[in-house]
Write a protein that holds these residues in place. Structure first.
Motif, PDB file in Angstrom:
ATOM      1  N   SER A 191       0.818  -1.212   0.000  1.00 52.81           N
ATOM      2  CA  SER A 191       0.000   0.000   0.000  1.00 52.81           C
ATOM      3  C   SER A 191       0.852   1.262   0.000  1.00 52.81           C
ATOM      4  CB  SER A 191      -0.933   0.005   1.212  1.00 52.81           C
ATOM      5  OG  SER A 191      -0.180  -0.065   2.416  1.00 52.81           O
ATOM      6  N   GLY A 192       2.071   1.178   0.507  1.00 53.77           N
ATOM      7  CA  GLY A 192       2.912   2.365   0.606  1.00 53.77           C
ATOM      8  C   GLY A 192       3.461   2.871  -0.702  1.00 53.77           C
ATOM      9  N   ILE A 193       3.523   1.974  -1.718  1.00 51.84           N
ATOM     10  CA  ILE A 193       4.180   2.390  -2.966  1.00 51.84           C
ATOM     11  C   ILE A 193       3.406   2.031  -4.233  1.00 51.84           C
ATOM     12  CG2 ILE A 193       6.490   2.313  -1.941  1.00 51.84           C
ATOM     13  CD1 ILE A 193       6.910  -0.393  -3.299  1.00 51.84           C
ATOM     14  N   CYS A 194       2.448   1.143  -4.164  1.00 55.27           N
ATOM     15  CA  CYS A 194       1.811   0.643  -5.388  1.00 55.27           C
ATOM     16  C   CYS A 194       0.409   1.219  -5.627  1.00 55.27           C
ATOM     17  CB  CYS A 194       1.716  -0.886  -5.349  1.00 55.27           C
ATOM     18  SG  CYS A 194       3.327  -1.710  -5.413  1.00 55.27           S
ATOM     19  N   SER A 195       0.086   1.356  -6.900  1.00 54.62           N
ATOM     20  CA  SER A 195      -1.238   1.800  -7.319  1.00 54.62           C
ATOM     21  C   SER A 195      -1.876   0.745  -8.211  1.00 54.62           C
ATOM     22  CB  SER A 195      -1.146   3.125  -8.089  1.00 54.62           C
ATOM     23  OG  SER A 195      -0.634   4.152  -7.264  1.00 54.62           O
ATOM     24  N   LYS A 196      -3.186   0.632  -8.113  1.00 57.57           N
ATOM     25  CA  LYS A 196      -3.932  -0.337  -8.913  1.00 57.57           C
ATOM     26  C   LYS A 196      -3.992   0.106 -10.377  1.00 57.57           C
ATOM     27  CE  LYS A 196      -7.198   0.182  -5.847  1.00 57.57           C
ATOM     28  NZ  LYS A 196      -8.476   0.107  -5.080  1.00 57.57           N
ATOM     29  N   PRO A 197      -4.401  -0.783 -11.273  1.00 59.82           N
ATOM     30  CA  PRO A 197      -4.479  -0.430 -12.694  1.00 59.82           C
ATOM     31  C   PRO A 197      -5.330   0.801 -12.981  1.00 59.82           C
ATOM     32  CG  PRO A 197      -4.617  -2.796 -12.440  1.00 59.82           C
ATOM     33  CD  PRO A 197      -4.658  -2.223 -11.057  1.00 59.82           C
ATOM     34  N   ASN A 198      -6.312   1.088 -12.123  1.00 56.80           N
ATOM     35  CA  ASN A 198      -7.160   2.266 -12.328  1.00 56.80           C
ATOM     36  C   ASN A 198      -6.526   3.542 -11.766  1.00 56.80           C
ATOM     37  OD1 ASN A 198      -7.460   2.037  -9.567  1.00 56.80           O
ATOM     38  ND2 ASN A 198      -9.667   1.621  -9.613  1.00 56.80           N
ATOM     39  N   GLY A 199      -5.306   3.425 -11.215  1.00 53.01           N
ATOM     40  CA  GLY A 199      -4.601   4.589 -10.699  1.00 53.01           C
ATOM     41  C   GLY A 199      -4.796   4.854  -9.224  1.00 53.01           C
ATOM     42  N   GLU A 200      -5.748   4.167  -8.597  1.00 49.08           N
ATOM     43  CA  GLU A 200      -5.987   4.375  -7.167  1.00 49.08           C
ATOM     44  C   GLU A 200      -4.921   3.648  -6.337  1.00 49.08           C
ATOM     45  OE1 GLU A 200      -9.879   2.969  -6.346  1.00 49.08           O
ATOM     46  OE2 GLU A 200     -10.903   4.567  -7.469  1.00 49.08           O
ATOM     47  N   PRO A 201      -4.477   4.265  -5.237  1.00 48.84           N
ATOM     48  CA  PRO A 201      -3.497   3.607  -4.376  1.00 48.84           C
ATOM     49  C   PRO A 201      -4.041   2.307  -3.789  1.00 48.84           C
ATOM     50  CG  PRO A 201      -3.639   5.947  -3.859  1.00 48.84           C
ATOM     51  CD  PRO A 201      -4.792   5.632  -4.767  1.00 48.84           C
ATOM     52  N   VAL A 202      -3.181   1.305  -3.669  1.00 49.25           N
ATOM     53  CA  VAL A 202      -3.539   0.087  -2.955  1.00 49.25           C
ATOM     54  C   VAL A 202      -3.682   0.456  -1.482  1.00 49.25           C
ATOM     55  CG1 VAL A 202      -2.742  -2.195  -2.232  1.00 49.25           C
ATOM     56  CG2 VAL A 202      -2.323  -1.420  -4.582  1.00 49.25           C
ATOM     57  N   THR A 203      -4.775   0.050  -0.865  1.00 46.88           N
ATOM     58  CA  THR A 203      -4.962   0.333   0.559  1.00 46.88           C
ATOM     59  C   THR A 203      -4.346  -0.791   1.396  1.00 46.88           C
ATOM     60  OG1 THR A 203      -7.076  -0.832   0.732  1.00 46.88           O
ATOM     61  CG2 THR A 203      -7.144   1.488   0.033  1.00 46.88           C
ATOM     62  N   LYS A 204      -4.116  -0.492   2.658  1.00 51.19           N
ATOM     63  CA  LYS A 204      -3.540  -1.486   3.557  1.00 51.19           C
ATOM     64  C   LYS A 204      -4.439  -2.721   3.631  1.00 51.19           C
ATOM     65  CE  LYS A 204      -0.263  -2.613   6.449  1.00 51.19           C
ATOM     66  NZ  LYS A 204       1.137  -2.770   5.991  1.00 51.19           N
ATOM     67  N   GLU A 205      -5.751  -2.498   3.623  1.00 51.17           N
ATOM     68  CA  GLU A 205      -6.715  -3.600   3.717  1.00 51.17           C
ATOM     69  C   GLU A 205      -6.706  -4.466   2.458  1.00 51.17           C
ATOM     70  OE1 GLU A 205      -7.306  -0.574   6.492  1.00 51.17           O
ATOM     71  OE2 GLU A 205      -7.450  -0.345   4.297  1.00 51.17           O
ATOM     72  N   PHE A 235      -3.930  -8.787  -3.038  1.00 49.99           N
ATOM     73  CA  PHE A 235      -3.063  -8.691  -4.213  1.00 49.99           C
ATOM     74  C   PHE A 235      -1.809  -9.524  -3.977  1.00 49.99           C
ATOM     75  CE2 PHE A 235      -5.334  -4.488  -4.645  1.00 49.99           C
ATOM     76  CZ  PHE A 235      -6.103  -4.878  -5.738  1.00 49.99           C
ATOM     77  N   ASN A 236      -2.036 -10.814  -3.821  1.00 47.56           N
ATOM     78  CA  ASN A 236      -0.993 -11.802  -3.601  1.00 47.56           C
ATOM     79  C   ASN A 236      -0.396 -12.157  -4.968  1.00 47.56           C
ATOM     80  OD1 ASN A 236       0.524 -14.140  -3.176  1.00 47.56           O
ATOM     81  ND2 ASN A 236      -1.028 -15.142  -1.920  1.00 47.56           N
ATOM     82  N   ASP A 246       1.296   0.060 -10.959  1.00 46.40           N
ATOM     83  CA  ASP A 246       2.364   1.058 -10.972  1.00 46.40           C
ATOM     84  C   ASP A 246       2.925   1.174  -9.553  1.00 46.40           C
ATOM     85  OD1 ASP A 246       3.977   3.292 -11.021  1.00 46.40           O
ATOM     86  OD2 ASP A 246       2.375   4.701 -11.523  1.00 46.40           O
ATOM     87  N   CYS A 247       4.215   0.887  -9.411  1.00 48.04           N
ATOM     88  CA  CYS A 247       4.835   0.940  -8.081  1.00 48.04           C
ATOM     89  C   CYS A 247       5.970   1.957  -8.028  1.00 48.04           C
ATOM     90  CB  CYS A 247       5.318  -0.441  -7.671  1.00 48.04           C
ATOM     91  SG  CYS A 247       3.979  -1.655  -7.470  1.00 48.04           S
ATOM     92  N   GLY A 248       5.769   3.078  -8.733  1.00 49.13           N
ATOM     93  CA  GLY A 248       6.802   4.108  -8.717  1.00 49.13           C
ATOM     94  C   GLY A 248       6.308   5.533  -8.699  1.00 49.13           C
ATOM     95  N   SER A 249       5.113   5.776  -9.226  1.00 43.03           N
ATOM     96  CA  SER A 249       4.619   7.155  -9.364  1.00 43.03           C
ATOM     97  C   SER A 249       4.394   7.852  -8.029  1.00 43.03           C
ATOM     98  CB  SER A 249       3.313   7.168 -10.168  1.00 43.03           C
ATOM     99  OG  SER A 249       3.548   6.793 -11.504  1.00 43.03           O
TER     100      SER A 249
END
Length: 292
Positions: free
Chosen positions: A75-89, A94-95, A108-111
């Motif tokens: 959650s700290g660095i990655c975003s889902k394909p739709n651009g939204e950040p991955v949440t901790k929950e 996303f295994n 995306d794990c860099g933007s």
């Protein structure tokens, strides 16, 4: 004749005191400067004249060897394909071991950058395949007439994650070495792991592969070697836990010592003065000229 003998003695003494080149390893490429374990991070590390690229690998659902420190989308660095950040929950959902590579590469794990590394350049980047990393690095070195670098590849393995976010040790090891051995000779890479089960398997199944014992406990060198059951090529502890006596003992037992992850120049200088064989750092730019 006496003058000749004296000169020869001085020459031999000088040769004996010559230090071997220090192995500067770019941690996850150059995590302090570029998104971790990404193609841009590895290219940046090469620009900063590292001698070894340090990286981590996990396995996808379709058995691809992926360069990633974690088997989950963080959650700290990655975003889902739709651009939204991955949440901790959402992290456990996303295994990567349950995702195909085509699914993984859409993240995306860099933007967003990394809050722990404010100097890190923000850019859109995906988690690459190990095969692609090696191919692109080797092409870059060839095209720029640069010396070959080493690859220190960590198999990210935990006993409580077997068959959850990773395959069993033997399958994991075979998948990784299958990619490496098609592209690199034995002198170009080491395999490291905190999971001693991985190292024990590789020591038995692939005795010519150079192995690195990663350590972050306070058990001490003797106890860790006893638990491992053999002497690896390299002993790689968390630098905070490493003393001068440890360094001397590790060398006495025939191993190199390369601590992780050293991000302060003064700490680097101290460790080099104490005799380490290399430094693993997020900031390879800070490690330049350590033995000059």
């Amino acid at each position: 004749m006496k003058t000749f003998v004296l000169l020869l003695s001085c020459f031999c003494l000088s040769c004996a005191n010559v230090q071997k080149p220090l192995d500067i390893q770019g941690h996850r490429g150059a995590r302090g400067l570029m998104p971790e374990n990404s193609i841009p991070a590895f290219m940046k590390a090469l620009e900063e004249s590292v001698t070894t690229l340090e990286l981590d690998v996990v396995i996808t659902k379709d058995k691809q060897v992926l360069v990633s420190h974690d088997p989950y989308m963080l959650s700290g660095i990655c975003s889902k394909p739709n651009g939204e950040p991955v949440t901790k929950e959402e992290e456990n959902g996303f295994n990567i071991y349950q995702m195909t590579y085509s699914e993984v590469e859409a993240f995306d794990c860099g933007s967003r950058g990394n809050a722990r590394f404010p100097e890190q350049e923000k850019m859109a980047t995906m988690k690459p395949l190990l095969s692609d990393v090696i191919s692109l690095v080797e092409d870059y070195l060839d095209k720029n007439s640069l010396p070959k670098v080493g690859y220190n590849i960590e198999i990210k393995s935990l006993e409580n994650e077997y068959n959850v976010s990773q395959p069993e040790v033997d399958e994991f090891s075979e998948l990784v070495l299958g990619v490496i051995m098609e592209r690199l000779t034995n002198d170009r890479f080491t395999i490291q792991s905190f999971d001693f089960n991985v190292l024990k398997h590789l020591h038995k199944a692939y005795p010519t592969v150079r192995l690195v014992a990663l350590v972050e406990n306070k058990e001490g060198v003797e106890a860790n070697l006893e638990a491992l059951g053999f002497t690896p090529e390299v002993y790689s502890p968390y630098y905070i836990l490493l003393t001068k006596d440890d360094i001397d003992l590790i060398h006495k037992k025939g191993m190199k010592v390369i601590p992780w992850t050293v991000n302060d120049r003064k700490d680097m200088e101290r460790l080099v003065a104490e005799g380490v064989d290399g430094i693993i750092t997020d900031y390879p730019n800070l490690a330049k000229g350590l033995r000059e």
